[in-house]
Design an enzyme around this catalytic site. Structure first.
Site, PDB file in Angstrom:
ATOM      1  N   LYS A  86      42.113  48.503  67.104  1.00  0.00           N
ATOM      2  CA  LYS A  86      42.652  47.430  66.254  1.00  0.00           C
ATOM      3  C   LYS A  86      41.755  47.267  65.034  1.00  0.00           C
ATOM      4  CE  LYS A  86      39.327  44.188  67.113  1.00  0.00           C
ATOM      5  NZ  LYS A  86      38.393  43.678  66.089  1.00  0.00           N
TER       6      LYS A  86
ATOM      7  N   ASP B 241      38.300  40.023  73.069  1.00  0.00           N
ATOM      8  CA  ASP B 241      39.313  40.828  72.378  1.00  0.00           C
ATOM      9  C   ASP B 241      40.384  41.361  73.325  1.00  0.00           C
ATOM     10  OD1 ASP B 241      38.137  40.433  69.931  1.00  0.00           O
ATOM     11  OD2 ASP B 241      37.327  42.467  69.728  1.00  0.00           O
TER      12      ASP B 241
END
Length: 289
Positions: free
Chosen positions: A12, A137
């Site tokens: 990401k 995350d």
């Protein structure tokens, strides 16, 4: 007969990352857009007759208690089924400690593989339990699609994930400076900046998706980590300037670093920029997915 499964764990990037002052529970609040890109780790799982989770990675040495073992143990607690012992072969395509979420994506990928292996479907709250046991995350990656791809507005410590429709028209040059900044160090530097009264002006959380929909040359995202990390490690600032020199539409650091990315809407321009950078920087072309 041993069963084997393989899965891609996508990286990401953060489009904007506002860090809020530390909370009483020791965490910091964040406000960001997370989006997956087509850079990935590969996980291959094989069932074993032994109990537990055994991870092998020829690309790097992993601590015994890593995000994969944490996710496996949390899955065993919450799944309500008998979980077999497994061996994992991890092939790294995402640089470790680069702000691209590789370990967190690996943990979410393993969870999907275990769901398939055990023929169970965990609820969102059960997936969030595993994420809370594993890393902040991980919440985002748990809420990506079945392939591990997605885009979301992320807030809280990372546990508030509001999925949005992701753009697939962005080409990113990722630069991997040869510096390593731990997340712990990055937050400590931000806290020091806050204590001195150095707070960046950033867009309001409610504006982030609107900014994201604009042409990238009009983006006003900020990353709270960038000034403090680039002051400590000059290569970060140099990498951002190198991308801007090549007329990318937007350049910033991802997460707490050290990966830096430049955004292009033209593949041709992005490919030409990669060729120019390759002699001086370790870099790679990626696309949002």
């Amino acid at each position: 007969m041993e069963r084997e499964k393989s899965f891609r764990a996508y990286a990401k990037v953060n489009f904007g990352l506002r860090v809020l002052p530390g909370r009483a529970d020791g965490f910091h609040g964040i406000e960001s857009i997370f989006q997956t890109v087509d850079l990935y780790d590969e996980l291959t799982l094989t069932e074993t007759t032994e109990n537990g989770c055994y991870v092998h990675c020829s690309d790097m040495e992993l601590p015994e208690n890593n995000t994969l073992t944490k996710a496996y143990n949390a899955f065993c607690k919450i799944a309500g089924c008998s979980v077999p012992g497994i061996r994992l072969e991890l092939k790294k395509g995402i640089p470790s400690g680069g702000g691209l979420g590789g370990g967190s994506s690996d943990a979410a990928a393993l969870t999907r593989m275990l769901e398939q292996l055990c023929d169970v479907r965990l609820s969102d709250s059960e997936l969030d339990f595993i994420a809370a046991e594993t890393g902040s995350d991980v919440f985002f990656f748990m809420h990506c699609d079945e392939e591990g791809k997605g885009c979301a507005l992320v807030s809280g410590r990372g546990e508030v994930v509001e999925k949005i429709h992701g753009r697939d028209d962005l080409f990113l040059i990722l630069i991997f400076p040869e510096v390593s900044s731990s997340t712990k160090e990055a937050y400590a530097l931000v806290d020091e900046a806050f204590a001195r009264g150095n707070v960046l002006v950033s867009p309001e959380f409610a504006e982030l998706e609107l900014i994201y929909r604009r042409p990238p040359e009009k983006w006003t995202f900020i990353n709270t980590f960038t000034p403090v990390i680039s002051a400590r490690y000059e290569q970060i600032g140099r990498a951002i300037e190198a991308l801007r020199f090549l007329d990318c539409d937007y350049a910033e650091m991802s997460g707490s670093g050290s990966t830096v990315f430049g955004v292009f809407t033209s593949r041709q321009q992005a490919e030409a920029a990669v060729e120019k950078l390759a002699g001086s920087w370790n870099c790679k072309l990626a696309r949002t997915v």
